[in-house]
Design a protein around this motif. Sequence first.
Motif, PDB file in Angstrom:
ATOM      1  N   VAL A 100      74.732  85.847  63.877  1.00 49.34           N
ATOM      2  CA  VAL A 100      75.936  86.560  64.339  1.00 49.34           C
ATOM      3  C   VAL A 100      75.898  86.676  65.860  1.00 49.34           C
ATOM      4  CG1 VAL A 100      77.072  88.815  64.362  1.00 49.34           C
ATOM      5  CG2 VAL A 100      76.343  87.807  62.190  1.00 49.34           C
ATOM      6  N   LYS A 101      74.744  87.063  66.400  1.00 53.80           N
ATOM      7  CA  LYS A 101      74.658  87.253  67.848  1.00 53.80           C
ATOM      8  C   LYS A 101      74.690  85.928  68.609  1.00 53.80           C
ATOM      9  CE  LYS A 101      72.883  91.807  68.245  1.00 53.80           C
ATOM     10  NZ  LYS A 101      72.058  92.729  69.010  1.00 53.80           N
ATOM     11  N   ALA A 102      74.107  84.897  68.013  1.00 52.38           N
ATOM     12  CA  ALA A 102      74.082  83.599  68.693  1.00 52.38           C
ATOM     13  C   ALA A 102      75.450  82.933  68.648  1.00 52.38           C
ATOM     14  CB  ALA A 102      73.044  82.688  68.057  1.00 52.38           C
ATOM     15  N   GLY A 103      76.217  83.247  67.619  1.00 45.93           N
ATOM     16  CA  GLY A 103      77.560  82.671  67.512  1.00 45.93           C
ATOM     17  C   GLY A 103      77.543  81.177  67.235  1.00 45.93           C
ATOM     18  N   LYS A 121      75.832  77.900  77.872  1.00 47.67           N
ATOM     19  CA  LYS A 121      74.739  78.880  77.864  1.00 47.67           C
ATOM     20  C   LYS A 121      75.298  80.272  77.579  1.00 47.67           C
ATOM     21  CE  LYS A 121      73.544  77.185  81.933  1.00 47.67           C
ATOM     22  NZ  LYS A 121      72.943  77.107  83.260  1.00 47.67           N
ATOM     23  N   ILE A 122      74.604  81.018  76.784  1.00 46.95           N
ATOM     24  CA  ILE A 122      75.012  82.405  76.595  1.00 46.95           C
ATOM     25  C   ILE A 122      73.819  83.317  76.799  1.00 46.95           C
ATOM     26  CG2 ILE A 122      76.894  81.828  74.980  1.00 46.95           C
ATOM     27  CD1 ILE A 122      75.085  82.919  72.739  1.00 46.95           C
ATOM     28  N   CYS A 123      74.134  84.575  77.108  1.00 46.55           N
ATOM     29  CA  CYS A 123      73.090  85.545  77.391  1.00 46.55           C
ATOM     30  C   CYS A 123      72.814  86.322  76.103  1.00 46.55           C
ATOM     31  CB  CYS A 123      73.575  86.475  78.485  1.00 46.55           C
ATOM     32  SG  CYS A 123      72.268  87.453  79.149  1.00 46.55           S
ATOM     33  N   PRO A 124      71.762  86.001  75.401  1.00 48.99           N
ATOM     34  CA  PRO A 124      71.580  86.594  74.077  1.00 48.99           C
ATOM     35  C   PRO A 124      70.971  87.992  74.138  1.00 48.99           C
ATOM     36  CG  PRO A 124      69.788  85.112  74.555  1.00 48.99           C
ATOM     37  CD  PRO A 124      70.636  85.147  75.789  1.00 48.99           C
ATOM     38  N   ARG A 125      71.349  88.843  73.234  1.00 44.23           N
ATOM     39  CA  ARG A 125      70.721  90.148  73.077  1.00 44.23           C
ATOM     40  C   ARG A 125      70.326  90.280  71.615  1.00 44.23           C
ATOM     41  NH1 ARG A 125      70.826  93.756  76.757  1.00 44.23           N
ATOM     42  NH2 ARG A 125      68.829  93.938  75.789  1.00 44.23           N
ATOM     43  N   PHE A 126      69.118  89.913  71.306  1.00 39.48           N
ATOM     44  CA  PHE A 126      68.746  89.850  69.898  1.00 39.48           C
ATOM     45  C   PHE A 126      68.047  91.088  69.355  1.00 39.48           C
ATOM     46  CE2 PHE A 126      70.298  85.866  69.084  1.00 39.48           C
ATOM     47  CZ  PHE A 126      69.791  84.873  69.910  1.00 39.48           C
ATOM     48  N   THR A 127      67.319  91.776  70.190  1.00 44.71           N
ATOM     49  CA  THR A 127      66.410  92.797  69.636  1.00 44.71           C
ATOM     50  C   THR A 127      67.107  94.089  69.263  1.00 44.71           C
ATOM     51  OG1 THR A 127      65.943  93.506  71.839  1.00 44.71           O
ATOM     52  CG2 THR A 127      64.327  92.056  70.815  1.00 44.71           C
ATOM     53  N   PHE A 128      66.383  94.848  68.519  1.00 42.11           N
ATOM     54  CA  PHE A 128      66.685  96.239  68.254  1.00 42.11           C
ATOM     55  C   PHE A 128      68.035  96.487  67.613  1.00 42.11           C
ATOM     56  CE2 PHE A 128      64.233  99.945  68.768  1.00 42.11           C
ATOM     57  CZ  PHE A 128      65.129 100.969  68.497  1.00 42.11           C
TER      58      PHE A 128
END
Length: 458
Positions: A425-428, A372-379
């Motif tokens: 990129v953020k999800a890896g 599990k990862i803590c995603p930061r997708f917005t902005f």
Amino acid sequence: MTGKLLIPISGCTGVAWPAVPPPVDSYVFSVLRQLEESQWWPAETLLAQQLLQAERLLAHAAATVPFYADRLRFLRGTRAGSLSLEMFRRIPVLRRAQIQEAGSTLLSTKIPPDHGAPFDIRTSGSTGRPISVKGTAITSLMTRAANMRYHLWFKRDFSAKSAAIRMLKGAELDAAKADQPIRWADGFPSGPMVLRQITTPVGEQLDWLLSQDSAYLLTFPSNLESLIRLSQERQVRPASLREVATVGEALDEEVRKACETVWGVPLVDAYSAQEFGYIAVQCPDHRGRHYHVNAEMILVEIVNEEGAPVAPGDVGRLVLTDLHNFATPLIRYEIGDLAELGAPCGCGRGLPMVARVLGRTRNMLVLPSGEKICPRFTFESFLFSLPIKQFQVIQESRQNLVVRLVTERPLKSEEEARVKDSILVKAGHPFDIRIDYVPVIPRAASGKFEEFHSEVAV
Ligand SMILES: [Zn+2]
């Protein structure tokens, strides 16, 4: 106070200065005076005082709260003043589901009379699981004193107008509907605070904000992001604004940057929960990710999957103890948020540091491996250049993500590709990504906006 005199409201006939505040305010000032000293104590002195106070709380809970009778039995017979952090950490963590199940067994059968009549605090919290706990006059007093310290850290001008756009209930919602300002600086002559419900359409919010011309704005980060984007499109900005305060969601540093560059005002962030009030507040001497814990009120632990304390720079689960709630003692309560432990702050305050509070444990992105990862997708900054009004990522399965977009026009294929790339990129991980265009993305029942929501069972 930007040169203004800071004189409390006097409660005594004919006496304006020096003020003789009414009794409740006097209690707040008395605690505040202590908080202004204790913030500079060394970390170990603060911890020792926390443990002495925790000992009082544990004794009360063991004796009068049925839920804790077994949990705290192992502490029976320990000498006064001997509670160590190691012993404290042996108390099992209290989970939200357990609070729901415990019902009235989590209530003290003998609240000390001088803590006042208990009142209900209901919260859906960050996990959307509703719980009800009770607060007392003492928990309110501590919350008020901590709020006051927060205001003083940022030298807020109590005579100025403030605006709040957040989740409103009861009397505050009525005040918003009637356009009735409320007071915002307890104990001092206070400027007006005007209110709007968080679910008000952003266009309406912006018109209202511009018409109010307030010095301060308090809102959720996601809402601020929408306001800034819209004001940029319309080429307007709130002219009298001096500072924005955010609360209620994890803050993306891009939002802070946008606030500073587009609106030209500083952003101050704080982490709070209804059961606790402000838990940690950004350091007044730093920009960005440095939060000081209100350690006089709350003992904050950050623990790993095994329950062991994490090292500075590491992320773990937040476990909180309210040191003064003798109605519903919340002892080692796992609130459902993740945080990164901070290193000691260079400002000289000994209050423990949280580097940042991450997303919610419910909304973790699950990789096909089960990790599990803590995603930061917005902005992402580049989103400013696209006609995107709202943005949300949904995980449908371990291999599929859906990007829900509210846009002024459908994106061109190269624009869609940029959105997808940034997600990857953020999800890896090379997820399959679909873009869905929707008319609106509603807020969750809690009033908070979910930048990411997982439908994957874990
Ligand atoms: Zn600091």
